[in-house]
Each structure stands twice: as C-alpha cells, then as structure tokens.
Design a protein around this motif. Sequence first.
Motif, PDB file in Angstrom:
ATOM      1  N   ASP A   1     -28.269 -11.956  20.756  1.00 16.02           N
ATOM      2  CA  ASP A   1     -29.082 -11.858  21.967  1.00 16.02           C
ATOM      3  C   ASP A   1     -28.301 -11.194  23.085  1.00 16.02           C
ATOM      4  O   ASP A   1     -27.078 -11.339  23.182  1.00 16.02           O
ATOM      5  N   VAL A   2     -29.014 -10.466  23.948  1.00 16.24           N
ATOM      6  CA  VAL A   2     -28.344  -9.724  25.018  1.00 16.24           C
ATOM      7  C   VAL A   2     -29.301  -9.551  26.193  1.00 16.24           C
ATOM      8  O   VAL A   2     -30.518  -9.447  26.018  1.00 16.24           O
ATOM      9  N   ILE A   3     -28.729  -9.540  27.385  1.00 15.38           N
ATOM     10  CA  ILE A   3     -29.481  -9.205  28.585  1.00 15.38           C
ATOM     11  C   ILE A   3     -28.603  -8.322  29.453  1.00 15.38           C
ATOM     12  O   ILE A   3     -27.406  -8.593  29.629  1.00 15.38           O
ATOM     13  N   ALA A   4     -29.174  -7.247  29.955  1.00 15.43           N
ATOM     14  CA  ALA A   4     -28.472  -6.328  30.846  1.00 15.43           C
ATOM     15  C   ALA A   4     -29.301  -6.171  32.110  1.00 15.43           C
ATOM     16  O   ALA A   4     -30.531  -6.034  32.033  1.00 15.43           O
ATOM     17  N   THR A   5     -28.637  -6.193  33.252  1.00 11.15           N
ATOM     18  CA  THR A   5     -29.354  -6.100  34.529  1.00 11.15           C
ATOM     19  C   THR A   5     -28.545  -5.283  35.528  1.00 11.15           C
ATOM     20  O   THR A   5     -27.417  -4.874  35.260  1.00 11.15           O
ATOM     21  N   ASN A   6     -29.138  -5.102  36.689  1.00 14.54           N
ATOM     22  CA  ASN A   6     -28.426  -4.449  37.782  1.00 14.54           C
ATOM     23  C   ASN A   6     -27.410  -5.374  38.440  1.00 14.54           C
ATOM     24  O   ASN A   6     -26.782  -4.999  39.431  1.00 14.54           O
ATOM     25  N   GLY A   7     -27.239  -6.550  37.901  1.00 15.77           N
ATOM     26  CA  GLY A   7     -26.276  -7.522  38.432  1.00 15.77           C
ATOM     27  C   GLY A   7     -26.906  -8.464  39.432  1.00 15.77           C
ATOM     28  O   GLY A   7     -26.687  -9.682  39.377  1.00 15.77           O
ATOM     29  N   LEU A   8     -27.721  -7.943  40.327  1.00 20.77           N
ATOM     30  CA  LEU A   8     -28.333  -8.759  41.371  1.00 20.77           C
ATOM     31  C   LEU A   8     -29.335  -9.762  40.812  1.00 20.77           C
ATOM     32  O   LEU A   8     -29.524 -10.836  41.384  1.00 20.77           O
ATOM     33  N   LEU A   9     -29.956  -9.415  39.704  1.00 22.40           N
ATOM     34  CA  LEU A   9     -30.985 -10.277  39.115  1.00 22.40           C
ATOM     35  C   LEU A   9     -30.522 -10.968  37.838  1.00 22.40           C
ATOM     36  O   LEU A   9     -31.318 -11.616  37.156  1.00 22.40           O
ATOM     37  N   HIS A  10     -29.240 -10.869  37.539  1.00 17.60           N
ATOM     38  CA  HIS A  10     -28.784 -11.299  36.222  1.00 17.60           C
ATOM     39  C   HIS A  10     -28.978 -12.787  35.977  1.00 17.60           C
ATOM     40  O   HIS A  10     -29.599 -13.176  34.970  1.00 17.60           O
ATOM     41  N   GLU A  11     -28.463 -13.612  36.827  1.00 14.17           N
ATOM     42  CA  GLU A  11     -28.528 -15.052  36.578  1.00 14.17           C
ATOM     43  C   GLU A  11     -29.959 -15.558  36.595  1.00 14.17           C
ATOM     44  O   GLU A  11     -30.342 -16.411  35.784  1.00 14.17           O
ATOM     45  N   GLN A  12     -30.762 -15.037  37.503  1.00 16.88           N
ATOM     46  CA  GLN A  12     -32.158 -15.463  37.579  1.00 16.88           C
ATOM     47  C   GLN A  12     -32.915 -15.091  36.307  1.00 16.88           C
ATOM     48  O   GLN A  12     -33.604 -15.926  35.711  1.00 16.88           O
TER      49      GLN A  12
END
Length: 257
Positions: free
Chosen positions: A238-249
Amino acid sequence: MNADWRNRYDAALDAAQQAGQFALGYFDQGIAVEWKSDQSPVTIADRGAEELLRKTLLGRFPNDGFLGEEFGDTPGSSGYRWIIDPIDGTRSFVRGIPIWACMVGLEYQGELIAGVVALPAMKQVFRALRGDGAYRDDRRIRVSDIATLDKAHVYYSSISWFKKAGHDKQFLNLVSLTERQRGFGDFYGFMMVAQGAGEIMVEYGVHAWDLAAIAPILEEAGGKLTAWDGKLDIDKPDVIATNGLLHEQARRIICGT
C-alpha cells in the motif's frame, strides 16, 4: 554533488530512454501477451527492455545490485542497487494507451537517491537526484500548495484494489471529501502529484519496482510518499503520495482511523 551519484544518475537517464525507445517499437502493434501467476501481463517488450537495462547499467557498474520486475534480484557489493520496472503500465501498453513508462530507481545503502520515469509515447521524462530537485524534461516541477481536501484532486489505479485491501469504503470516504478524482493509475498519478496537477495518489498492490523511481521524484518536488502506516517502505503493498500538506489527513482517512 557526489560524483558517483551523478554518474549513475546520468547513466539512468540514458538507459531509461534507450529502453523506452526499444519498448516503443512494440507499442500499439498487437504483440502477444502472456499472463504471469499473479495475473499481470507481460510481453516481449517488457522482457527485452529489462534485459537492455541490465546489460547497460551493470555493464557500466558491474558491482551494483539489480532488482527488476521480470528477472528478479541480482545482489551487488558496491552499496548501490538499481530497481527497475521496464514497462510500468503494461495493461495500458497492450491496449494501445500511451500512459506507460520505463522506470529506473537507484538506491544507495538502503536510501532511494535517484529516479527516472521515461514516457516514450508521450515524449516526456520525469527525473530527480537527491538534493538536485525534480524535473519534467528540463522544467523544474513542484507539488501544489493546496491545503484543504475540498480543493484537492485525488488519483488512483482501480477501485478493485481497494476492495481487495478491504478499504473500499475508506477510499470512497476520501473521494467524497475531495473536489475531483481521476483513475490515473500506475506511475502517472504520482507524477501528476509531483508536478502540482493534483494533490493525492493512493494505491494498493504495488511492489518495490513500482515505487523506487517515483519516491525521489516526489520528495524532490516537495511531496511525501509513505505506506498507509505513515512510513516509507517500498516493499509494502500500500502507498499514498501527496503534496505533503494533506498527507496525514488523507492517510488517516484511507486507513479508517
């Protein structure tokens, strides 16, 4: 900049583009498709591109390790390891869809330090070397500054993967909170996040060769990539990639916590 890193990065750029051009010669030509034990497709283009990458990269750096999707792992002694996917997006490749890529990742002493994602049919190359920034061709790229889910675009491969993971309800919850969703699967959703075209890419069913080239590009573009537990581990499915600002949410939503 470390000269050994730079030499290998330059070699990766050349090799990925050469392998990509090799595969392009088979694209949209109605070539035969075989099905592996995990029911994923493979073609002569996949195998030939990986053989080219092995010959080219290990020819220049014979003491490096090498992990490829089609022919497995070859240990090395230098501390460097190439992790490659000769054609990421083979399902698209065999159906004449141009969203596929030749991917070369480079690891040094367990740290992912460089990545090249070459898109021959789309005539683009995404690339990054640790500390040198992320680029699409010669243009520097960066993640977006969108900080709320209601303005975010989320990408994914297939809802069926979330069903297999038992997280389809969590995925649909994330979808309901975001502005737009696109099924840009495989590498492409990650690259769209890296260049600021979207904010979240979430996937299940990945392998090390699916992520090794992508992680340095995402991170050099200012983004974040982890497994769903919040830790970077390219061996998890499993993986999730984000702009960082929305990662934890976003991560908490997909985990259902």
